[in-house]
Scaffold this motif. Structure first.
Motif, PDB file in Angstrom:
ATOM      1  N   ASN A   1       3.753  16.872   8.103  1.00  0.00           N
ATOM      2  CA  ASN A   1       2.645  16.942   9.061  1.00  0.00           C
ATOM      3  C   ASN A   1       1.409  16.235   8.488  1.00  0.00           C
ATOM      4  O   ASN A   1       0.389  16.863   8.171  1.00  0.00           O
ATOM      5  N   TYR A   2       1.474  14.923   8.381  1.00  0.00           N
ATOM      6  CA  TYR A   2       0.397  14.139   7.757  1.00  0.00           C
ATOM      7  C   TYR A   2      -0.977  14.332   8.390  1.00  0.00           C
ATOM      8  O   TYR A   2      -1.992  14.331   7.662  1.00  0.00           O
TER       9      TYR A   2
ATOM     10  N   VAL B   1       4.240   6.861   1.347  1.00  0.00           N
ATOM     11  CA  VAL B   1       2.996   6.088   1.246  1.00  0.00           C
ATOM     12  C   VAL B   1       2.682   5.413   2.577  1.00  0.00           C
ATOM     13  O   VAL B   1       1.542   5.463   3.068  1.00  0.00           O
ATOM     14  N   ARG B   2       3.693   4.788   3.155  1.00  0.00           N
ATOM     15  CA  ARG B   2       3.479   4.081   4.426  1.00  0.00           C
ATOM     16  C   ARG B   2       3.044   5.044   5.527  1.00  0.00           C
ATOM     17  O   ARG B   2       2.059   4.792   6.233  1.00  0.00           O
ATOM     18  N   LEU B   3       3.760   6.149   5.669  1.00  0.00           N
ATOM     19  CA  LEU B   3       3.458   7.109   6.735  1.00  0.00           C
ATOM     20  C   LEU B   3       2.119   7.803   6.499  1.00  0.00           C
ATOM     21  O   LEU B   3       1.343   8.010   7.438  1.00  0.00           O
TER      22      LEU B   3
ATOM     23  N   VAL C   1      -2.091   9.432  -1.129  1.00  0.00           N
ATOM     24  CA  VAL C   1      -0.846   9.807  -1.802  1.00  0.00           C
ATOM     25  C   VAL C   1      -1.053   9.756  -3.312  1.00  0.00           C
ATOM     26  O   VAL C   1      -1.444   8.719  -3.860  1.00  0.00           O
ATOM     27  N   LEU C   2      -0.797  10.883  -3.961  1.00  0.00           N
ATOM     28  CA  LEU C   2      -0.814  10.969  -5.421  1.00  0.00           C
ATOM     29  C   LEU C   2       0.617  11.164  -5.907  1.00  0.00           C
ATOM     30  O   LEU C   2       1.443  11.752  -5.202  1.00  0.00           O
TER      31      LEU C   2
ATOM     32  N   LYS D   1      -0.230   1.163  -9.221  1.00  0.00           N
ATOM     33  CA  LYS D   1      -0.522  -0.181  -8.704  1.00  0.00           C
ATOM     34  C   LYS D   1       0.640  -0.736  -7.882  1.00  0.00           C
ATOM     35  O   LYS D   1       0.443  -1.286  -6.789  1.00  0.00           O
ATOM     36  N   GLU D   2       1.852  -0.611  -8.420  1.00  0.00           N
ATOM     37  CA  GLU D   2       3.022  -1.182  -7.754  1.00  0.00           C
ATOM     38  C   GLU D   2       3.308  -0.527  -6.409  1.00  0.00           C
ATOM     39  O   GLU D   2       3.735  -1.189  -5.461  1.00  0.00           O
ATOM     40  N   GLU D   3       3.078   0.783  -6.316  1.00  0.00           N
ATOM     41  CA  GLU D   3       3.438   1.527  -5.111  1.00  0.00           C
ATOM     42  C   GLU D   3       2.248   1.818  -4.200  1.00  0.00           C
ATOM     43  O   GLU D   3       2.367   2.596  -3.255  1.00  0.00           O
ATOM     44  N   ASN D   4       1.092   1.229  -4.503  1.00  0.00           N
ATOM     45  CA  ASN D   4      -0.096   1.391  -3.653  1.00  0.00           C
ATOM     46  C   ASN D   4      -0.487   2.859  -3.508  1.00  0.00           C
ATOM     47  O   ASN D   4      -0.804   3.333  -2.411  1.00  0.00           O
TER      48      ASN D   4
END
Length: 388
Positions: A78-79, A113-115, A123-124, A164-167
């Protein structure tokens, strides 16, 4: 400046700019600069004056931080009701490397991350946890990784690389738990080094901490040690105010009752006040799962509890398939959210968001709505005072 004063200022700027447009290059009202090209004050500029005052509420906004385990489908979260998602877990090795639970974990991280970012949710990545991918508790792996400069720096660099790689928007530390002063010192050194490199990249750092209070006696637990100055290096302190069923003999009813949360809030409030730390870093944790009285049975998610009866939503216990389960229902979650506000905490934390129900029975929604109503009350109070 009160609201009446802002309106008078806007009117004055309008008159001034209309009468002296040819000779004036700009007009400055406090920190707002209006270039001469703006012949008259436009509606959006009037709005900006109001936002200038209302902006104070942005700094007062509360967080709702939801852990999600790497095996849960990110599509189910539930973002909209979460300020942060904490993806759990990356596993440290003794040499400072970082492991994920297979390819599915990385895939789910990227999907989360995208959602999350589509809903302006941060996102941590959580590092640590109780169990390690290579077997046993994570504690000995994490402990050795942060005990010397070389492996500690390697672990920090591995985390920064993944961020960094995964934003990602930051890191959450879940070292369960520092059991000696030396443990606490090495954890503080790790937090300090990681925080420095995250700050350089404009990223956040949170840390999960043990409740420090016994659910049975209500007294402080001395077996877990924290160095107060360490908390200066983090943005949020996520208090694991649950799992009280393990204090003393197993008792599912001690999972996370309201009096337990009250004792925890009292302890951490006092601890932060005594050490000159800002209480708005504190985040009160709540469970979104149900603990069985029969320890041979597995816990249930809150969503599963609701599947066995919508009327279970506002209870703190329910009998399902002949087994009694204890959990936090809607009213208790509301009371705990109010408890966090009364103690000037920075918000609420959920273990874990993948256990939440959908729709009207979502406990994340309960927290979000309660905080939203509180913010509206505070805003009305602010405007009433500025009108005086």
């Amino acid at each position: 400046m009160n609201k009446r004063g802002i309106l008078l200022l806007a009117a004055a700027v309008l008159t001034f700019s209309a009468g002296f447009y040819a000779g004036i290059s700009y007009i400055k009202a406090e920190t707002l600069t209006i270039e001469a090209v703006y012949h008259h004050l436009r509606s959006e500029e009037v709005e900006s004056l109001f936002k200038k005052a209302e902006g104070k509420y942005e700094s007062q906004s509360k967080v709702v931080m939801g852990y999600i385990q790497d095996h849960h489908d990110p599509e189910t979260i539930n973002y909209p009701y979460l300020s942060h998602v904490i993806f759990s877990f990356a596993h440290p090795t003794k040499k400072g490397d970082l492991l994920f639970s297979g390819a599915h974990a990385k895939d789910n991280l990227r999907k989360a991350v995208r959602l999350a970012h589509e809903h302006d949710t941060k996102v941590l990545l959580a590092v640590g946890g109780w169990f390690h991918i290579e077997g046993g508790e994570t504690y000995p792996y994490f402990k050795e990784a942060i005990y010397n400069d070389e492996s500690r720096t390697k672990l920090v660099n591995e985390l920064i690389k993944v961020v960094k790689e995964e934003n990602l928007d930051g890191v959450d530390i879940d070292f369960e738990h520092p059991r000696t002063v030396k443990d606490a010192e090495h954890l503080a050194a790790f937090v300090n080094e990681l925080n420095y490199k995250l700050n350089v990249n404009d990223k956040e750092l949170s840390i999960a901490v043990y409740s420090k209070v016994s659910s049975v006696t209500g007294r402080k637990n001395e077996s877990v040690v924290f160095i107060p100055s360490m908390f200066n290096d983090v943005d949020y302190v996520n208090i694991m105010a649950y799992d009280g069923q393990w204090d003393g003999g197993y008792n599912a009813a001690n999972l996370s009752p309201f009096p337990f949360a009250e004792n925890i809030a009292d302890y951490w409030s006092s601890f932060f006040e005594e050490n000159g730390l800002s209480k708005d870093k504190l985040v009160l944790g709540v469970p979104f799962y149900a603990q069985p009285e029969d320890p041979s049975k597995s816990p249930l998610s809150f969503s599963k509890v609701i599947e066995h009866g919508a009327d279970n939503a506002d209870k703190d216990a329910a009998t399902i398939n002949g087994v009694k389960y204890h959990y936090n229902g809607i009213s208790t979650i509301q009371r705990k959210t109010d408890l966090a506000l009364q103690n000037d905490f920075g918000g609420m934390m959920i273990w874990e968001a993948g256990h939440d129900a959908k729709g009207e029975h979502s406990l994340a929604r309960v927290i979000y709505d309660f905080l939203d109503k509180h913010a509206e009350r505070e805003k009305k109070l602010f405007w009433s005072k500025t009108d005086e």
